[in-house]
Design a protein around this motif. Structure first.
Motif, mmCIF file in Angstrom:
data_model
loop_
_atom_site.group_PDB
_atom_site.id
_atom_site.type_symbol
_atom_site.label_atom_id
_atom_site.label_comp_id
_atom_site.label_asym_id
_atom_site.label_seq_id
_atom_site.Cartn_x
_atom_site.Cartn_y
_atom_site.Cartn_z
ATOM 1 N N SER A 130 0.660 -1.170 -0.110
ATOM 2 C CA SER A 130 0.404 0.138 -0.087
ATOM 3 C C SER A 130 0.964 1.660 -0.255
ATOM 4 O O SER A 130 0.456 1.955 -0.967
ATOM 5 N N VAL A 131 2.028 1.179 0.594
ATOM 6 C CA VAL A 131 2.381 2.377 0.685
ATOM 7 C C VAL A 131 3.232 2.192 -0.670
ATOM 8 O O VAL A 131 3.953 4.115 -1.102
ATOM 9 N N ALA A 132 4.311 0.985 -1.347
ATOM 10 C CA ALA A 132 4.659 1.772 -2.464
ATOM 11 C C ALA A 132 3.374 2.632 -3.355
ATOM 12 O O ALA A 132 3.579 3.046 -4.368
ATOM 13 N N ARG A 133 2.012 1.916 -3.338
ATOM 14 C CA ARG A 133 1.049 2.054 -3.791
ATOM 15 C C ARG A 133 0.633 3.783 -4.238
ATOM 16 O O ARG A 133 0.342 4.239 -5.083
ATOM 17 N N ALA A 134 0.346 3.902 -2.543
ATOM 18 C CA ALA A 134 0.973 5.564 -2.671
ATOM 19 C C ALA A 134 2.125 5.919 -3.157
ATOM 20 O O ALA A 134 1.470 7.580 -3.972
ATOM 21 N N ARG A 135 3.198 5.417 -2.598
ATOM 22 C CA ARG A 135 4.062 6.467 -3.814
ATOM 23 C C ARG A 135 3.994 6.442 -4.614
ATOM 24 O O ARG A 135 4.158 8.460 -5.249
ATOM 25 N N MET A 136 4.036 5.645 -6.682
ATOM 26 C CA MET A 136 3.661 5.548 -7.188
ATOM 27 C C MET A 136 2.442 6.638 -7.804
ATOM 28 O O MET A 136 2.766 7.821 -8.531
ATOM 29 N N ARG A 137 1.723 6.807 -6.643
ATOM 30 C CA ARG A 137 0.335 7.694 -7.255
ATOM 31 C C ARG A 137 0.413 8.963 -6.841
ATOM 32 O O ARG A 137 0.509 10.134 -7.717
ATOM 33 N N PHE A 138 1.302 9.114 -5.706
ATOM 34 C CA PHE A 138 2.046 10.553 -5.456
ATOM 35 C C PHE A 138 2.997 11.036 -6.681
ATOM 36 O O PHE A 138 2.778 12.563 -6.908
ATOM 37 N N ASP A 139 4.027 10.267 -6.659
ATOM 38 C CA ASP A 139 4.422 10.610 -7.823
ATOM 39 C C ASP A 139 4.336 11.186 -9.370
ATOM 40 O O ASP A 139 4.577 12.238 -10.107
ATOM 41 N N ALA A 140 2.743 10.175 -9.627
ATOM 42 C CA ALA A 140 2.381 10.547 -10.955
ATOM 43 C C ALA A 140 1.104 11.990 -10.568
ATOM 44 O O ALA A 140 0.935 12.910 -11.876
ATOM 45 N N GLU A 141 0.235 12.093 -9.451
ATOM 46 C CA GLU A 141 -0.589 13.020 -9.506
ATOM 47 C C GLU A 141 0.411 14.410 -8.424
ATOM 48 O O GLU A 141 -0.118 15.394 -9.387
ATOM 49 N N PHE A 142 1.397 14.199 -8.030
ATOM 50 C CA PHE A 142 2.048 15.470 -7.563
ATOM 51 C C PHE A 142 2.819 16.360 -7.568
ATOM 52 O O PHE A 142 3.605 17.160 -8.168
ATOM 53 N N LEU A 143 4.382 14.946 -8.930
ATOM 54 C CA LEU A 143 5.252 15.008 -9.821
ATOM 55 C C LEU A 143 5.374 14.862 -10.881
ATOM 56 O O LEU A 143 6.099 15.579 -11.643
#
Length: 166
Positions: A130-143
């Motif tokens: 779940s933390v890995a999913r969040a990181r990928m989602r954060f990278d895509a959506e925010f960065l």
């Protein structure tokens, strides 16, 4: 932020958003949490209490994690506060330049998120995914970084330097 069917990843996203906002607005973060006073300005107790409304999103997400059976059936307010305390502490140390190699903020933040989720009752494997999913989602959506939206089944679920068990 949009809610997903993985409330633990959503909780990690809230942590990423908190850290990102603090990094992007470090001058406001310092004023908001008493690390800096501009021209004698300081927050009143009423200001501080009013600002706590943002924690309601974390409480709601913690409730979803409990309802999904991912977190122990504890008080969602307590879980939210523990998430906030830990994230705030890391961010404050990061902004003060206290976190240096090999224990820099990027390395420690991912590990901390996994450990927080485990501490709240999740399994190490599910928390890491779940933390890995969040990181990928954060990278895509925010960065704006491209990549898969979620880790592929059986793929590495940990960030580089994460010391969590599988």
């Amino acid at each position: 932020m949009a809610k997903t069917d993985d409330p633990v990843a959503d909780m990690a996203m809230l942590g990423h958003a908190y850290r990102y906002n603090a990094q992007s607005n470090s001058h406001l973060y310092a004023v908001m949490f008493g690390g800096l006073s501009l021209a004698g300005f300081s927050l009143s107790d009423n200001d501080r209490q009013h600002g706590r409304y943002t924690l309601s999103n974390v409480v709601e997400c913690a409730s979803r994690c409990v309802a999904a059976g991912r977190f122990s059936p504890l008080d969602a307010d307590l879980i939210a506060h523990q998430m906030w305390f830990a994230t705030h502490g890391l961010v404050t140390l990061e902004l003060g330049n206290y976190l240096v190699e090999p224990w820099d903020a990027d390395r420690c933040f991912e590990m901390q998120l996994v450990r927080l989720m485990i501490g709240a009752g999740d399994t190490p494997e599910r928390a890491a995914r779940s933390v890995a999913r969040a990181r990928m989602r954060f990278d895509a959506e925010f960065l704006g970084r491209s990549g898969p939206a979620v880790p592929e089944p059986g793929s590495e679920a940990r960030s580089p330097g994460c010391l969590c068990e599988r």
